[in-house]
Design a protein around this motif. Sequence first.
Motif, mmCIF file in Angstrom:
data_model
loop_
_atom_site.group_PDB
_atom_site.id
_atom_site.type_symbol
_atom_site.label_atom_id
_atom_site.label_comp_id
_atom_site.label_asym_id
_atom_site.label_seq_id
_atom_site.Cartn_x
_atom_site.Cartn_y
_atom_site.Cartn_z
ATOM 1 N N UNK A 54 -0.748 2.877 -23.900
ATOM 2 C CA UNK A 54 -1.978 3.506 -23.399
ATOM 3 C C UNK A 54 -1.811 4.017 -21.967
ATOM 4 N N UNK A 55 -1.205 3.211 -21.105
ATOM 5 C CA UNK A 55 -0.999 3.638 -19.714
ATOM 6 C C UNK A 55 -0.058 4.834 -19.657
ATOM 7 N N UNK A 56 0.999 4.816 -20.465
ATOM 8 C CA UNK A 56 1.940 5.947 -20.491
ATOM 9 C C UNK A 56 1.211 7.218 -20.903
ATOM 10 N N UNK A 57 0.362 7.122 -21.915
ATOM 11 C CA UNK A 57 -0.376 8.302 -22.364
ATOM 12 C C UNK A 57 -1.318 8.805 -21.274
ATOM 13 N N UNK A 58 -2.077 7.896 -20.673
ATOM 14 C CA UNK A 58 -3.031 8.300 -19.625
ATOM 15 C C UNK A 58 -2.330 8.857 -18.396
ATOM 16 N N UNK A 65 10.045 6.030 -20.254
ATOM 17 C CA UNK A 65 10.039 6.299 -18.812
ATOM 18 C C UNK A 65 9.228 5.228 -18.083
ATOM 19 N N UNK A 66 8.093 4.842 -18.654
ATOM 20 C CA UNK A 66 7.263 3.815 -18.019
ATOM 21 C C UNK A 66 7.989 2.466 -18.019
ATOM 22 N N UNK A 67 8.617 2.108 -19.134
ATOM 23 C CA UNK A 67 9.390 0.856 -19.167
ATOM 24 C C UNK A 67 10.476 0.864 -18.092
ATOM 25 N N UNK A 68 11.223 1.966 -17.978
ATOM 26 C CA UNK A 68 12.286 2.066 -16.960
ATOM 27 C C UNK A 68 11.711 1.982 -15.555
ATOM 28 N N UNK A 69 10.618 2.674 -15.336
ATOM 29 C CA UNK A 69 9.986 2.694 -14.020
ATOM 30 C C UNK A 69 9.575 1.298 -13.577
ATOM 31 N N UNK A 70 9.054 0.520 -14.513
ATOM 32 C CA UNK A 70 8.536 -0.806 -14.176
ATOM 33 C C UNK A 70 9.559 -1.928 -14.365
ATOM 34 N N UNK A 76 10.277 3.766 -8.749
ATOM 35 C CA UNK A 76 9.398 4.886 -9.086
ATOM 36 C C UNK A 76 9.201 5.865 -7.936
ATOM 37 N N UNK A 77 9.146 7.132 -8.308
ATOM 38 C CA UNK A 77 8.765 8.150 -7.339
ATOM 39 C C UNK A 77 7.285 7.955 -7.031
ATOM 40 N N UNK A 78 6.874 8.433 -5.885
ATOM 41 C CA UNK A 78 5.481 8.257 -5.485
ATOM 42 C C UNK A 78 4.538 8.930 -6.475
ATOM 43 N N UNK A 79 4.931 10.085 -7.023
ATOM 44 C CA UNK A 79 4.036 10.764 -7.980
ATOM 45 C C UNK A 79 3.904 9.958 -9.273
ATOM 46 N N UNK A 80 4.980 9.273 -9.687
ATOM 47 C CA UNK A 80 4.916 8.437 -10.889
ATOM 48 C C UNK A 80 4.030 7.228 -10.644
ATOM 49 N N UNK A 81 4.245 6.561 -9.513
ATOM 50 C CA UNK A 81 3.417 5.405 -9.176
ATOM 51 C C UNK A 81 1.954 5.817 -9.055
ATOM 52 N N UNK A 82 1.706 6.959 -8.442
ATOM 53 C CA UNK A 82 0.324 7.455 -8.309
ATOM 54 C C UNK A 82 -0.297 7.711 -9.678
ATOM 55 N N UNK A 83 0.468 8.301 -10.597
ATOM 56 C CA UNK A 83 -0.050 8.581 -11.941
ATOM 57 C C UNK A 83 -0.367 7.286 -12.684
ATOM 58 N N UNK A 84 0.505 6.296 -12.544
ATOM 59 C CA UNK A 84 0.281 5.004 -13.206
ATOM 60 C C UNK A 84 -0.986 4.353 -12.659
ATOM 61 N N UNK A 87 -4.153 6.052 -13.759
ATOM 62 C CA UNK A 87 -4.516 5.735 -15.142
ATOM 63 C C UNK A 87 -5.245 4.401 -15.245
ATOM 64 N N UNK A 88 -5.160 3.593 -14.171
ATOM 65 C CA UNK A 88 -5.839 2.298 -14.129
ATOM 66 C C UNK A 88 -7.094 2.356 -13.261
ATOM 67 N N UNK A 89 -7.432 3.559 -12.794
ATOM 68 C CA UNK A 89 -8.608 3.705 -11.947
ATOM 69 C C UNK A 89 -8.350 3.364 -10.489
ATOM 70 N N UNK A 90 -7.083 3.405 -10.076
ATOM 71 C CA UNK A 90 -6.704 3.086 -8.700
ATOM 72 C C UNK A 90 -5.961 4.265 -8.092
ATOM 73 N N UNK A 91 -5.765 4.225 -6.775
ATOM 74 C CA UNK A 91 -4.965 5.251 -6.123
ATOM 75 C C UNK A 91 -4.283 4.671 -4.902
ATOM 76 N N UNK A 92 -3.188 5.322 -4.527
ATOM 77 C CA UNK A 92 -2.526 4.965 -3.280
ATOM 78 C C UNK A 92 -3.321 5.567 -2.137
ATOM 79 N N UNK A 93 -3.346 4.894 -1.011
ATOM 80 C CA UNK A 93 -4.074 5.408 0.151
ATOM 81 C C UNK A 93 -3.320 5.033 1.419
#
Length: 104
Positions: A54-58, A65-70, A76-84, A87-93
């Motif tokens: 579900x997280x990979x899809x969102x 890719x998500x398994x490898x990233x985690x 993870x690249x910042x854009x990948x971490x930001x996308x993950x 998808x959980x309703x959070x963001x980097x700041x």
Amino acid sequence: MINDQSHDEVMAAIFRKDPAYAAELLDSIIEEGAQGELLIAVRQMTKAFGGVAEIAERANLNRSQLYRTLSEQGNPEIRTLSAILKSMGLRLAVKPLDSGQLPA
């Protein structure tokens, strides 16, 4: 009674119950600069917020890719971490340090 849940499952349940705590924990891990701990927490949060598929899809990532990233070797690249996180309703700041933490 013996608890049959793994530490990851227990943490996922905590994150599901209190998403604000999940955000605070990630913030403190990022502040400390502990990438390994960050990946562990995001893996646990992935369980809490729907699982890898579900997280990979969102996040518009494929599952592998998500398994490898985690993974423990993940970087993870910042854009990948930001996308993950998004998808959980959070963001980097970015926020300013307290005045006592400013470099000299």
